[in-house]
Design an enzyme around this catalytic site. Structure first.
Site, PDB file in Angstrom:
ATOM      1  CD  GLU A 166      -3.898 -37.448  13.669  1.00  0.00           C
ATOM      2  OE1 GLU A 166      -4.567 -38.377  12.769  1.00  0.00           O
ATOM      3  OE2 GLU A 166      -5.738 -36.722  14.079  1.00  0.00           O
ATOM      4  CD  GLU A 201      -5.396 -32.047  14.094  1.00  0.00           C
ATOM      5  OE1 GLU A 201      -6.369 -32.094  13.427  1.00  0.00           O
ATOM      6  OE2 GLU A 201      -4.490 -32.888  13.988  1.00  0.00           O
TER       7      GLU A 201
END
Ligand code: GLA
Ligand code: ZN
Length: 687
Positions: A157, A316
């Site tokens: 991320e 995710e």
């Protein structure tokens, strides 16, 4: 047949698994043994390992410890599973911060961070780049040919910015490059004559201060571009050794939906496959689930469109709850299956989780996981995951198929940066993303597939292109939209479009600037309504078959039709009777201009009329109840149709033909019953 290759070339299954951190459990090998037993039971076929594992891999500078990872990789392979292997740069060990403070990030107020947290390194620091490159090389040398390795997961991320002297220097270089070393050009583009901001030397330029909103807009915009550029440059440095040693292993990094900080379309160019982390706030009281469902669909479509239709990964998601939302609610029965297959419906070839097992301590010990602290399989969540895993095993033939859209919505990062910075109208109500989603909703409700594209992309494959609030126009965009419409395309744009150029300088000679010709209108003024105020849009005689009046709010532009035909007028205020909706015949196509922000009712009716006029293909030719959508993927031979009920009550639809249920292999026709949060996957021959 027309399919993309599976993500792992020789592994043609939907990937099912999650982030796995066995390095937290090295002292309890029985727990790791249990993990492997449970993975089988959960019908998982892949694990993502190595995320945040730096200190376990290199406990002391230059001293590597890889036995544990060797063991995990080998056991994954022995169990017929695959590994998504992460590079560890998302979090650095304390010894590194201590020895090389340069790598710590500096905030906008020029204060350096202390060690702690994650995602907080300087993107420029040559030392950090070298360290990352070295450990990545080591991982590639060690595992490049490992039978379990399927994909590189770069860092985690990417986000944030650093204001250290190294970054300031790079920023100046970035500007010198952009403006051909011509400071006067920069001064012109940033309009620095305003408030005496004219620079007389490059060294005077610094990143925006924390009081950014009073800052030069050109500076803010270029800083955002620099941060994005520097992050991507860091990424490129990360993958260099991987490209060199493992050219056949694809790379990705996990994106965060519509995260504003990085121009994801630029980053996507560097990825072999797009992946993203999906955490919708299901079951909140503020929004009904189907509205959350439609927003999530929008982001899935965006991710599919980042690589022009190539299947992506849902890297995710949570099997139950997260631990960071305002209210961390459990997924209601059915929602895990529905939200997971929703990703697949829109083009994901994976369903992956954060996290496989709950960490025993620290920040995420209460974040949902497949395996809870109880440690066994006798839980509701585990059963949900295993049931989904079995379902995914029946969808092998969906792998590599994709959606083909006739409609595109432009959702452009740089436009958003400029739009949200401008001091005008009612800033907090501009809501670019929400506005794009409100246009998207009309198609989602009808089961019409949509691509979410950037303003610089090719439009020729679409029948309908919608550009809500295209405030900034990149060079050439006006010409490309004109060409699209001239050739027969239908274009829709709205108020607050064609206002500034790529450096946020207002277009002179009338708005919507480069869209004046194609829209055939001139926008003279824009009125901002108070939050509780409304106006109305009264339909005039029109060929769309619309009648009556619709509510409008927030922004009402006062436009003057030049070549365009008026389809609706305002109902109230001093501009009552002036045009609110127009269409301009341009070449073989039409360009519509919505001068005001309209509500859901108008968008539903207006786009329904366009869907009919343009004969757009719906996934299934039947009426869908509100909260139910249908999306499809195809390989040209078969269509895989996902019918999803985001309502907490039963619904039904009537099928217009015979379809095979992919899970039961039973043929379905007539009325299809949908349970609360139900999802059906049906197969049919492509037409
Ligand atoms: C992000 C991170 C994960 C984890 C989850 C929790 O997506 O990538 O490491 O922290 O959030 O929801
Ligand atoms: Zn820095």
């Amino acid at each position: 047949m027309n399919k993309y290759m599976p993500i792992g070339n020789k592994f043609p299954h939907i990937l099912h698994g999650g982030d796995y951190n066995p390095e937290q459990w090295l002292e309890t090998p029985n727990i790791i043994n249990e993990d492997f037993r449970l993975m089988k039971l959960a019908h998982c076929n892949t694990m993502t390992v190595g995320i945040f594992s730096w200190v376990a891999l290199e406990p002391e500078e230059g001293k590597y410890r890889l036995d544990w990872l060797d063991d995990i990789m080998d056991r994954l392979a022995q169990n017929g599973m695959k590994a998504v292997l992460a590079t560890p740069s998302g979090a650095k060990p304390p010894w590194m911060s201590q020895k090389y403070p340069e790598i710590l990030r500096t905030q906008a107020d020029r204060l350096k961070d202390l060690h702690g947290g994650r995602h907080n390194h300087c993107f420029t620091s040559p030392i950090y780049r070298k360290k990352v490159s070295r450990i990545n090389r080591m991982l590639a040398e060690r595992y490049g040919n490992h039978p379990a390795l399927i994909l590189w997961h770069i860092s985690n991320e990417f986000s944030g910015e650093c204001h250290c002297p190294l970054c300031q220097n790079e920023f100046r270089k970035f500007l010198q490059n952009k403006y051909d070393n011509d400071l006067e050009r920069l001064n012109h583009e940033w309009w620095t004559g305003f408030w005496s901001h004219r620079y007389t030397d490059w060294s005077q330029i610094e990143s925006p201060s924390p009081r950014g909103e009073h800052e030069t807009h050109g500076l803010i915009l270029d800083w955002k571009r620099f941060v994005s550029h520097q992050t991507i440059d860091f990424f490129k440095n990360e993958i260099k050794p991987l490209r060199e040693l493992t050219p056949e292993v694809p790379v990705t990094t996990n994106l965060m939906g519509t995260f504003p900080g990085i121009e994801y379309r630029e980053l996507a160019k560097e990825l072999d496959v797009v992946s993203w982390d999906n955490y919708p706030t299901w079951h909140t009281t503020e929004q009904t689930d189907w509205k959350i469902g439609l927003r999530t669909s929008f982001v899935h479509d965006l991710n599919r469109s980042l690589k022009q239709g190539k299947p992506f990964m849902m890297m995710e998601s949570t099997p139950s709850t997260v631990n960071w939302q305002k209210t961390n609610k459990l997924k209601r029965p059915g929602m895990h299956m529905l939200s997971s297959l929703q990703a697949v419906a829109h083009g994901s070839d994976t369903v992956q989780y954060f996290q496989w097992r709950k960490s025993r301590g620290s920040f995420e010990k209460f974040h949902g996981a497949v395996v809870d602290h109880s440690g066994h399989e006798n839980t509701r969540v585990f059963r949900d995951v295993a049931q989904l895993g079995q379902a995914l095993e029946k969808l092998d033939e969906v792998v590599g198929t994709t959606a083909h859209s006739q409609v595109a919505i432009i959702f452009d990062w740089e436009n958003r940066w400029a739009l949200e910075e401008a001091q005008a109208l009612a800033r907090e109500r501009l809501q670019y993303e929400e506005t794009c989603i409100s246009h998207y909703a009309a198609f989602w409700k009808q089961g019409v597939t949509v691509d979410i594209i950037g303003a610089r992309e090719d439009l020729s494959q679409y029948k309908l292109v919608i550009a809500p609030m295209l405030y900034m126009t990149h060079p050439g965009v006006g010409e490309r939209i004109e060409a699209f419409v001239r050739e027969g395309g239908t274009f829709v744009t709205t108020y607050w479009s064609g206002i500034v150029n790529e450096n946020d300088l207002c277009h002179l000679g009338g708005f919507p600037g480069p869209l004046l010709g194609v829209t055939g209108i001139w926008s003279e003024e824009i009125d901002t309504l108070h939050a509780d105020e409304n106006n109305s849009l009264l339909m005039s005689e029109n060929f769309l078959g619309l009648s009556g009046s619709y509510r409008v709010m927030d922004f009402c532009e006062l436009i003057r039709p030049e070549a365009a035909q008026v389809l609706a007028v305002y109902g109230d205020d001093f501009y009552q009777g002036r045009p609110a909706l127009t269409v301009n015949r341009f070449g073989k196509g039409d360009a519509y201009y919505m001068a005001a922000r309209t509500g859901e009712e108008f968008l539903d009716d207006f786009y329904m009329a366009l869907m009919e006029k343009l004969s757009l293909t719906r996934t299934i030719e039947t009426k869908l109840p509100i909260g139910v959508t249908a999306q499809q993927r195809t390989d040209g031979q078969y269509r895989y149709i996902f019918i999803m009920n985001f309502n907490s009550k039963k619904e039904q639809i009537s099928l217009n033909g015979i379809y095979t249920d992919m899970f039961t292999q039973v043929d379905k026709q007539g009325v299809l019953e949908l349970d609360p949060f139900d999802v059906k996957v049906l197969k049919a021959k492509a037409k």
